[in-house]
Scaffold this active site. Structure first.
Site, short mmCIF file in Angstrom:
data_model
loop_
_atom_site.label_atom_id
_atom_site.label_comp_id
_atom_site.label_asym_id
_atom_site.label_seq_id
_atom_site.Cartn_x
_atom_site.Cartn_y
_atom_site.Cartn_z
N HIS A 263 43.49 45.06 50.15
CA HIS A 263 43.39 46.19 49.22
C HIS A 263 44.63 47.05 49.38
CE1 HIS A 263 41.77 49.78 47.23
NE2 HIS A 263 40.84 48.99 46.72
N ASP A 321 34.99 43.74 45.80
CA ASP A 321 35.00 42.67 44.81
C ASP A 321 34.48 41.35 45.38
OD1 ASP A 321 36.22 44.32 42.84
OD2 ASP A 321 38.15 44.03 43.82
#
Length: 384
Positions: A263, A321
């Site tokens: 991320h 996700d």
């Protein structure tokens, strides 16, 4: 000539664009707060309607305020027949996120007074969008399945109504709670790509609808809103849980990206992913669907291997996700709806940021550092 003293911050990394009281992310320690409230507390004790109120109004509602807000959301769930026509025309010809974008583009036609730019009128638009986007997404899903559209419920919660409109049956309490959780966790996340594009569009003093369309469009890419769909596609490619370790090892050896890991902000475990991970483990013990069971097991085994290989050594941890896909699948949401579901949850964060930015608005106008030639002689076309 290029200015060699210019520093280019690729992707605007490390550049602050505004002050905010909406969201704080501590990427180094994996912490997230909405309006100062830890995300873990909100996930455990709150619900999407309350979180939406918190983001839009700046404080948690009292009981009476929340009831009024819920009734307002319920009253705005229905969409005009013209929106249904758009869904019928374009579903199957475009990605569902693009259909959603097109529908939102048409909503200003039904706004009672687009010239009213007051704070109150714009807040009403945010509430309308928060209520209508799940309806539109559910209608797209119904049409893709060849099922008739369903009228919104006047009694179900925001999340439960979405599942009802999509699947045609009222969800059980566990599925409704799971959907509510996913809406909450996706409601807000600072100045990410889609929020930033919402602000860029809004900074021109474009209207709320245009700004939200920009956010929906930006969300489309696999590096942002489409990452959960890509992660699920990887799990489906693995197929059998027994293949998980070999697949991951081969992918890493080939320097392939494992979607759902890493991320831009978090250098520790995404706190939202931790919450979803715990729900995933609980769901694993209760599901009787072998397809869902395989996906959940692949997700758990992938997480374990990636933690051993990359998380502790290179700081590449799972993000939300990675776990979203299996859980969405468990509540019968098809993978091509993941991104528009994300948009339906995030619209409240987009609009809250937009309203905050408008309080001290300035048009975004960054600079380019030109590196090409100058004063090139023009040669007529017949002499080139």
């Amino acid at each position: 000539m290029a200015d060699n003293n210019v520093t280019i911050s690729k992707g605007l990394e490390g550049i602050y664009i505004a002050n905010t009281t909406l969201c704080q992310i501590d990427g180094a320690h994996g912490k997230l707060w909405y309006r100062g409230y830890p995300i873990e507390t909100l996930a455990d004790k709150s619900n999407y309607e309350e979180v939406a109120y918190l983001l839009l109004y700046g404080n948690l509602p009292k009981k009476k305020d929340l009831e009024t807000f819920r009734k307002k959301l319920i009253s705005e769930r229905e969409v005009p027949e013209s929106i249904a026509d758009i869904i019928r025309t374009f579903t199957g010809r475009m990605h569902p996120n693009d259909v959603l974008r097109t529908c939102v583009s048409a909503l200003p036609a039904f706004d009672v007074d687009m010239n009213d730019k007051s704070v109150e009128a714009n807040l009403e638009r945010a509430i309308k969008l928060t209520a209508k986007l799940p309806t539109i997404v559910a209608m797209i899903g119904r049409y893709k399945r060849g099922k008739p559209f369903l009228a919104p419920s006047s009694t179900l919660s925001h999340a439960a109504n979405f599942l009802y409109m999509l699947n045609g049956v009222e969800p059980d309490s566990e599925s409704a709670k799971l959907m509510d959780l996913m809406f909450m966790l996706h409601a807000e996340h600072g100045s990410n790509a889609s929020t930033f594009s919402t602000l860029v569009t809004g900074s021109t003093l474009a209207d709320v609808y245009a700004s939200v369309v920009a956010g929906i469009s930006t969300l489309r890419g696999p590096l942002h809103g489409g990452a959960d769909e890509a992660a699920l596609n990887m799990m489906r490619a693995i197929g059998n849980p027994e293949n998980t370790e070999t697949y991951i090892e081969d992918a890493l050896a080939g320097k392939q990206r494992i979607m759902g890991f890493g991320h831009r902000v978090y250098k520790a475990y995404d706190p939202r992913a931790k919450i979803v991970y715990n729900y995933l483990k609980t769901f694993m013990t209760k599901t009787t669907d072998p397809t869902i069971e395989r996906l959940l097991e692949i997700a758990l085994r992938s997480e374990k291997l990636m933690e051993e290989k990359l998380s502790k050594t290179k700081g590449i941890w799972p993000n939300i996700d990675f776990f979203s896909g299996p859980l969405y699948t468990a509540v019968n949401i098809p993978s091509d709806l993941f991104t528009p579901v994300f948009a339906a949850a995030r619209v409240v964060g987009w609009t809250a940021h937009l309203f905050e930015y408008w309080q001290n608005n300035r048009l975004f106008r960054p600079l380019d550092n030109y590196t090409g030639k100058l004063d090139i002689e023009y040669v007529p076309i017949d002499k080139r």
